[in-house]
Design a protein around this motif. Structure first.
Motif, mmCIF file in Angstrom:
data_model
loop_
_atom_site.group_PDB
_atom_site.id
_atom_site.type_symbol
_atom_site.label_atom_id
_atom_site.label_comp_id
_atom_site.label_asym_id
_atom_site.label_seq_id
_atom_site.Cartn_x
_atom_site.Cartn_y
_atom_site.Cartn_z
ATOM 1 N N PRO A 40 -25.626 -23.121 -63.863
ATOM 2 C CA PRO A 40 -26.311 -22.115 -63.040
ATOM 3 C C PRO A 40 -26.542 -20.818 -63.809
ATOM 4 C CG PRO A 40 -24.062 -22.518 -62.247
ATOM 5 C CD PRO A 40 -24.317 -23.449 -63.383
ATOM 6 N N THR A 41 -27.608 -20.115 -63.443
ATOM 7 C CA THR A 41 -27.904 -18.840 -64.092
ATOM 8 C C THR A 41 -27.205 -17.676 -63.405
ATOM 9 O OG1 THR A 41 -29.917 -18.692 -62.771
ATOM 10 C CG2 THR A 41 -30.136 -19.577 -64.990
ATOM 11 N N THR A 87 -24.597 -20.771 -55.982
ATOM 12 C CA THR A 87 -25.137 -20.760 -57.341
ATOM 13 C C THR A 87 -26.653 -20.896 -57.298
ATOM 14 O OG1 THR A 87 -25.075 -23.151 -57.699
ATOM 15 C CG2 THR A 87 -23.052 -21.922 -58.186
ATOM 16 N N ASN A 136 -29.902 -22.038 -59.968
ATOM 17 C CA ASN A 136 -30.397 -22.528 -61.239
ATOM 18 C C ASN A 136 -31.904 -22.623 -61.094
ATOM 19 O OD1 ASN A 136 -30.768 -23.585 -63.744
ATOM 20 N ND2 ASN A 136 -29.598 -25.459 -63.372
#
Length: 195
Positions: A1-2, A19, A21
């Protein structure tokens, strides 16, 4: 995940992890020594930040997208996972051209006291989006925002903007990062820039 955040949601007795992504938002819980996916959804834009805003017994999730949209999600439907649904409130959108947001990716941070979010949009505009305590900002000394649209001021209950080139002497160019400092009575933002 970012990006990820710990949050409290009604359908889980243990804290959840939200999260993102790219465009996918996922919510996990740690159950029986395992990370279990509880809920997921794809959004229309890349999610660059998720914040958990503590409003009552449970949190609202604030998503910041790469095109400078801010969306608030509030969970409805009770504690049954089959009924989980989030009401979505489109709360803020800057008037900065989308091309500027692509060239200079939006940065978003929340202050340590959960009272405001700072958005660096484009290469020179900072927006402060007030959450629970708009009185912390002296709006007589700062310009009230004239640009940006909102469909509902609820969780985000005000906004103030600054142009870092026009509003400061000397102007601040080439912004590299922004961070809120801890230990201050009011939200205090540090701006890392090149002269």
């Amino acid at each position: 995940p970012t990006t990820a955040v710990l949050c409290r949601l009604p359908f889980s007795q243990t804290p959840c992890i939200a999260t993102a992504n790219e465009t996918k938002l996922q919510i996990y819980s740690y159950i029986d020594s395992k990370l279990l996916l509880l809920w997921e959804k794809n959004y229309w834009a890349k999610i660059i930040a998720i914040f958990a805003h503590h409003e009552s017994d449970y949190d609202s999730l604030i998503l910041v997208c790469d095109i400078s949209n801010v969306v608030v999600l509030k969970q409805v439907g009770g504690i049954d996972l089959q009924e989980v649904e989030f009401h979505q409130f489109h709360q803020f959108e800057s008037d900065e051209p989308e091309s500027s947001c692509i060239r200079y990716p939006t940065k978003a941070i929340i202050d340590p006291k959960d009272s405001c979010i700072a958005l660096l949009v484009g290469n020179s505009t900072i927006y402060f989006l007030t959450l629970s305590q708009p009185e912390m900002f002296d709006i007589n000394k700062h310009p009230q925002i004239q640009t940006g649209q909102h469909s509902k001021w609820e969780t985000i209950n005000g906004a103030i903007s600054f142009d870092l080139i026009k509003d400061y002497n000397p102007p601040l160019y080439r912004i590299r990062d922004i961070k809120f400092l801890e230990g201050y009575k009011c939200p205090t933002l540090a701006i890392l820039h090149e002269p």
